[in-house]
Enzyme design. Sequence first.
Site, PDB file in Angstrom:
ATOM      1  N   ALA A  13      14.035  18.750   1.708  1.00 55.17           N
ATOM      2  CA  ALA A  13      14.789  18.524   0.474  1.00 55.17           C
ATOM      3  C   ALA A  13      13.946  17.870  -0.607  1.00 55.17           C
ATOM      4  O   ALA A  13      14.419  17.652  -1.715  1.00 55.17           O
ATOM      5  CB  ALA A  13      16.027  17.677   0.760  1.00 55.17           C
ATOM      6  N   GLY A  14      12.700  17.520  -0.295  1.00 55.26           N
ATOM      7  CA  GLY A  14      11.819  16.909  -1.291  1.00 55.26           C
ATOM      8  C   GLY A  14      11.907  15.403  -1.374  1.00 55.26           C
ATOM      9  O   GLY A  14      11.602  14.819  -2.419  1.00 55.26           O
ATOM     10  N   LYS A  15      12.296  14.749  -0.285  1.00 50.47           N
ATOM     11  CA  LYS A  15      12.423  13.280  -0.304  1.00 50.47           C
ATOM     12  C   LYS A  15      11.090  12.605  -0.593  1.00 50.47           C
ATOM     13  O   LYS A  15      11.012  11.732  -1.461  1.00 50.47           O
ATOM     14  CB  LYS A  15      12.972  12.781   1.035  1.00 50.47           C
ATOM     15  CG  LYS A  15      14.397  13.202   1.332  1.00 50.47           C
ATOM     16  CD  LYS A  15      14.889  12.699   2.679  1.00 50.47           C
ATOM     17  CE  LYS A  15      14.111  13.264   3.839  1.00 50.47           C
ATOM     18  NZ  LYS A  15      14.152  14.719   3.998  1.00 50.47           N
ATOM     19  N   ASP A 103       9.254   5.485   3.114  1.00 55.54           N
ATOM     20  CA  ASP A 103       9.410   6.881   3.515  1.00 55.54           C
ATOM     21  C   ASP A 103       9.807   6.932   4.988  1.00 55.54           C
ATOM     22  O   ASP A 103       9.483   6.021   5.750  1.00 55.54           O
ATOM     23  CB  ASP A 103       8.092   7.636   3.298  1.00 55.54           C
ATOM     24  CG  ASP A 103       8.289   9.144   3.254  1.00 55.54           C
ATOM     25  OD1 ASP A 103       9.410   9.599   2.932  1.00 55.54           O
ATOM     26  OD2 ASP A 103       7.320   9.875   3.529  1.00 55.54           O
ATOM     27  N   GLU A 104      10.518   7.975   5.371  1.00 52.87           N
ATOM     28  CA  GLU A 104      10.956   8.163   6.771  1.00 52.87           C
ATOM     29  C   GLU A 104      11.741   6.942   7.265  1.00 52.87           C
ATOM     30  O   GLU A 104      11.569   6.469   8.387  1.00 52.87           O
ATOM     31  CB  GLU A 104       9.762   8.452   7.690  1.00 52.87           C
ATOM     32  CG  GLU A 104       8.892   9.605   7.250  1.00 52.87           C
ATOM     33  CD  GLU A 104       9.550  10.983   7.369  1.00 52.87           C
ATOM     34  OE1 GLU A 104      10.683  11.079   7.905  1.00 52.87           O
ATOM     35  OE2 GLU A 104       8.930  11.965   6.925  1.00 52.87           O
TER      36      GLU A 104
END
Length: 199
Positions: A13-15, A103-104
Amino acid sequence: MSELVFYYSCVNAGKSARLLINARNLEKRGHFAVCLIPSVIGKSKIQSRIGAERDAIVVDDNTNLFELLMDERARVDVEANLKKGKPAYHSYNHGHAHTVFVDEAQFLRRNQVRALADAVDQLGVRVEAYGLRTDSNGEIFEGSRYLLGWADRLVEIETRCSSGSVARFSRAVDPNHDGSQIDVEAEYEPVSRLRFNLF
């Protein structure tokens, strides 16, 4: 504005791309950005599928995020004061925003999400956490569970599955995927609940 924001979606989704763009835009305006990534990913960089990347501080299950961010805030303030010709420890430099990007974030532990919330409330930092909501079995990740419950704001990043429906789940493409929640090497695709056959 200090707040804890959870940007969540399924895969592809482009996170990470959005995180990298937001961090770069803040830095271009003279703000400071600190990027974190869980050690389970096995990298010390945040990387997006479009090729953008940047170094990140690797955190593991034992990392005390509140202490890490206190130290990082002090380092940022020292650098800002030196640039202004002030003594290194002149006092908190409230003129510069301090934003933490994770992130993550689905791989964080409960106590680490609490530490991020405490950093927002006590240090006045802004935290943007990016991650998956559920795994390939439709089960919610630990970090996502507490981010969904404790974040000041939730932002769903939408993507579409091959049918054109909004995809909110991630399905493993590899037929040898063992169904484990943490498999960063596996290939996944975004799917809707109907195509996922969750129920």
